[in-house]
Motif scaffolding. Structure first.
Motif, PDB file in Angstrom:
ATOM      1  N   GLY A 168     -40.460 -75.304  25.674  1.00 49.87           N
ATOM      2  CA  GLY A 168     -39.358 -76.021  25.185  1.00 49.87           C
ATOM      3  C   GLY A 168     -38.078 -75.797  26.219  1.00 49.87           C
ATOM      4  N   TRP A 169     -38.386 -75.107  27.076  1.00 45.38           N
ATOM      5  CA  TRP A 169     -37.388 -74.772  28.531  1.00 45.38           C
ATOM      6  C   TRP A 169     -36.866 -76.345  28.685  1.00 45.38           C
ATOM      7  CZ3 TRP A 169     -38.145 -70.663  32.628  1.00 45.38           C
ATOM      8  CH2 TRP A 169     -36.872 -70.393  33.264  1.00 45.38           C
ATOM      9  N   MET A 170     -35.660 -76.550  28.896  1.00 47.19           N
ATOM     10  CA  MET A 170     -35.084 -77.793  29.401  1.00 47.19           C
ATOM     11  C   MET A 170     -35.162 -77.905  30.846  1.00 47.19           C
ATOM     12  SD  MET A 170     -32.352 -78.109  26.329  1.00 47.19           S
ATOM     13  CE  MET A 170     -31.810 -79.762  26.836  1.00 47.19           C
ATOM     14  N   ILE A 171     -36.255 -77.828  31.215  1.00 45.42           N
ATOM     15  CA  ILE A 171     -36.314 -78.214  32.847  1.00 45.42           C
ATOM     16  C   ILE A 171     -36.380 -79.410  33.423  1.00 45.42           C
ATOM     17  CG2 ILE A 171     -37.587 -75.925  32.915  1.00 45.42           C
ATOM     18  CD1 ILE A 171     -40.218 -77.730  33.458  1.00 45.42           C
ATOM     19  N   SER A 198     -32.644 -69.087  24.103  1.00 41.06           N
ATOM     20  CA  SER A 198     -32.905 -69.103  22.683  1.00 41.06           C
ATOM     21  C   SER A 198     -34.145 -69.902  22.257  1.00 41.06           C
ATOM     22  CB  SER A 198     -31.627 -69.734  21.920  1.00 41.06           C
ATOM     23  OG  SER A 198     -30.710 -68.691  21.753  1.00 41.06           O
ATOM     24  N   ILE A 199     -34.278 -70.898  22.847  1.00 41.16           N
ATOM     25  CA  ILE A 199     -35.393 -71.747  22.793  1.00 41.16           C
ATOM     26  C   ILE A 199     -36.533 -70.952  23.205  1.00 41.16           C
ATOM     27  CG2 ILE A 199     -36.588 -73.793  23.625  1.00 41.16           C
ATOM     28  CD1 ILE A 199     -33.626 -75.001  24.112  1.00 41.16           C
ATOM     29  N   VAL A 200     -36.769 -70.450  23.973  1.00 35.89           N
ATOM     30  CA  VAL A 200     -37.772 -69.620  24.621  1.00 35.89           C
ATOM     31  C   VAL A 200     -37.961 -68.482  23.648  1.00 35.89           C
ATOM     32  CG1 VAL A 200     -38.908 -68.297  26.352  1.00 35.89           C
ATOM     33  CG2 VAL A 200     -37.444 -70.557  27.102  1.00 35.89           C
ATOM     34  N   ILE A 201     -37.018 -67.933  23.170  1.00 28.63           N
ATOM     35  CA  ILE A 201     -37.434 -66.747  22.252  1.00 28.63           C
ATOM     36  C   ILE A 201     -38.017 -67.053  20.937  1.00 28.63           C
ATOM     37  CG2 ILE A 201     -35.893 -65.184  20.724  1.00 28.63           C
ATOM     38  CD1 ILE A 201     -34.085 -64.582  23.151  1.00 28.63           C
ATOM     39  N   GLU A 202     -37.426 -68.430  20.580  1.00 30.61           N
ATOM     40  CA  GLU A 202     -37.850 -68.784  19.225  1.00 30.61           C
ATOM     41  C   GLU A 202     -39.312 -69.147  19.477  1.00 30.61           C
ATOM     42  OE1 GLU A 202     -36.418 -68.844  16.261  1.00 30.61           O
ATOM     43  OE2 GLU A 202     -34.999 -67.528  17.235  1.00 30.61           O
ATOM     44  N   TYR A 210     -45.009 -60.446  14.950  1.00 29.87           N
ATOM     45  CA  TYR A 210     -44.202 -59.339  14.955  1.00 29.87           C
ATOM     46  C   TYR A 210     -42.563 -59.778  14.979  1.00 29.87           C
ATOM     47  CZ  TYR A 210     -48.248 -56.489  16.520  1.00 29.87           C
ATOM     48  OH  TYR A 210     -49.635 -56.212  16.729  1.00 29.87           O
ATOM     49  N   LYS A 211     -41.734 -58.645  14.445  1.00 29.21           N
ATOM     50  CA  LYS A 211     -40.319 -59.099  14.576  1.00 29.21           C
ATOM     51  C   LYS A 211     -39.775 -58.492  15.944  1.00 29.21           C
ATOM     52  CE  LYS A 211     -39.824 -59.098   9.546  1.00 29.21           C
ATOM     53  NZ  LYS A 211     -39.106 -58.582   8.277  1.00 29.21           N
ATOM     54  N   PHE A 212     -39.232 -59.321  16.585  1.00 33.86           N
ATOM     55  CA  PHE A 212     -38.644 -58.709  17.756  1.00 33.86           C
ATOM     56  C   PHE A 212     -37.208 -58.591  17.732  1.00 33.86           C
ATOM     57  CE2 PHE A 212     -42.568 -61.315  19.159  1.00 33.86           C
ATOM     58  CZ  PHE A 212     -43.147 -60.315  19.947  1.00 33.86           C
TER      59      PHE A 212
END
Length: 224
Positions: A168-171, A198-202, A210-212
């Protein structure tokens, strides 16, 4: 250092990601890095790279370079090289011949090169279905943000480009070129900002049970 828990055959293992400058590489780290790069870029991908005694390195592995390593225990499984744009880079040097017109951006940014994930190791550790590549990309964003950079540029294959896109990274594709193997390669722009982080984290959270916590900082220490 950045730690992530990965599931392997019912066991939880830890993936550690950290940065190190070229000048602070230990002899063991240097050997592991250049040996793995030989296996990935020469043996598997058949790139036109310099290899000596089964070790791959080039003129850009110098005091201007920094690296992100991803390790499980003492085993290197992924990594990437960074060079500040103020220094000599592959984009300003060796890659010029692969593009009809390669306009270099202005300002301070990082060039990313020699990005790899060791597929043999991830298969052997039974983590090939875990988001190792996405974790490495997040570490690139976090490292860049923490060091004051707003963008990363790189020349990549179509395969690597698709890996980036799936996160999802907006490259953005800046220019298209041709490799020594007559395959299409892309000069890409990777924005480093809160939105893309935030996109990559999601994306990572959607791939793991797991909860990060604190995935938006660098370095990060995370326990199971």
């Amino acid at each position: 250092m950045l730690f992530f828990a990965l599931e392997s055959g019912g066991l939880t293992i830890m993936l550690e990601l950290y940065d190190v400058t070229y000048e602070k590489l230990t002899s063991a780290e240097m050997h592991d890095l250049f040996s793995l790069r030989c296996g990935v870029f020469k043996t598997r991908l058949n790139w036109n790279v310099s290899v000596r005694k089964s070790l791959e390195s080039d003129e850009y592995d110098n005091r201007s370079a920094s690296y992100i390593f991803g390790k499980i225990g003492n085993k290197l499984v992924c990594g990437v090289r960074f060079i500040d744009s103020k220094n000599k880079t592959m984009i300003s040097g060796v890659f010029q011949k692969n593009f009809k017109k390669l306009n270099l951006p202005e300002g301070d940014y990082l060039e990313a090169s020699r990005l790899f994930v060791d597929k043999v190791t991830t298969q052997n550790l039974n983590i090939h279905n875990q988001p190792v590549s996405t974790l490495l990309l997040l570490s690139m964003i976090n490292y860049s943000k923490s060091n004051g950079y707003s963008s990363i540029y790189a020349v990549v294959s179509i395969e690597v480009f698709l890996i980036f896109k799936r996160t999802g990274w907006m490259i953005e594709v800046v220019s298209e070129g041709v490799s020594e193997q007559s395959e299409k390669i892309l000069f890409i722009y990777m924005p480093v900002d809160d939105k893309n982080q935030s996109i990559v984290i999601e994306k990572i959270k959607s791939c793991s049970k797991y909860k990060f916590n604190n995935l938006d900082s660098w370095p990060i220490l995370w326990h199971v």
